[in-house]
Design a protein around this motif. Structure first.
Motif: not given
Length: 237
Positions: A187-188, A190-193, A224-225, A228
């Protein structure tokens, strides 16, 4: 002078009022379904059994105010939950067991099934597990010769933007599972995959190590958030 009810009578009235409120929530849930309840009401009902002598409404509202939603509340770290006034260990445990139950339900949709034919369900599972993690977590999905999921294991947890994976240890673990294929996942927070150059380099290194022992690396998925990416679909494998 205004008449004041005896203290024990006030406590009885409060208890009756709380019981009535809880009964109304239960009736609404059973009659209209879970979508009829707001986030704080779902949390409130979850806490009924864990905190039978407490008014759980303000605690539930505090959880939503602090974490933003029902999902974020049950996914919050235990230490953060214990900081919510009135929740305590019993309440925190109630939230974490609900999270565990939800994850097991989602995992049941993919375990021992051909992963490549149930990709959407796999992504749902991985999103549920990883999207709200605050540090990077690297997982490996081990597959049998029919590409059925036989194990999903955390290989390492790192910082907010880095998680090491060791090809030799990963391949060794695959052999212990008698796996013939693997899927890397991390996972990232930060939300940015979007994959970093380090992600790409690590993936290629693991692919080379796995190939020497006839283990197929199907993909590397980054969560990410709400988003993906698949390194295979990006042409980076």
């Amino acid at each position: 002078m205004p008449f004041a009810a005896p203290a024990d009578e006030c406590e009885t009235n409060d208890a009756h009022g709380a019981a009535g409120h809880r009964a109304r929530l239960r009736a609404r849930l059973l009659k209209a379904g879970p979508d009829s309840l707001a986030d704080h009401e779902v949390l409130e009902m979850m806490l009924f059994l864990a905190l039978p002598r407490r008014d759980t409404k303000p605690i539930a509202r505090a959880l939503v105010a602090r974490f933003g939603s029902y999902a974020q509340a049950i996914a919050a770290p235990v230490g953060d939950l214990l900081a919510v006034e009135g929740l305590g260990e019993s309440g925190a445990a109630a939230l974490k067991i609900v999270q565990a139950a939800a994850l097991r339900l989602v995992k049941a949709e993919v375990i021992y099934r051909p992963i490549l034919n149930h990709w959407d369900r796999l992504i749902e599972y991985l999103t549920a597990v990883l999207a709200r993690e605050r540090v990077e977590q690297a997982r490996v999905l081990f597959l049998d010769h029919r590409n059925r999921l036989i194990a999903d294991e955390i290989q390492s947890q790192g910082t907010i933007n880095h998680t090491p994976l060791y090809p030799r240890e990963l391949v060794k673990r695959a052999l212990e599972h008698h796996a013939t294929a693997i899927i890397l996942v991390h996972n990232h927070p930060s939300g940015d995959p979007s994959p970093s150059q380090a992600d790409i380099a690590m993936t290629r290194e693991i692919k080379q190590a796995a190939t020497t022992l006839s283990i197929v690396l199907h993909d590397h998925v980054i969560i990410g958030n709400g988003k993906w990416v698949s390194l295979k679909r990006l042409g980076l494998l």
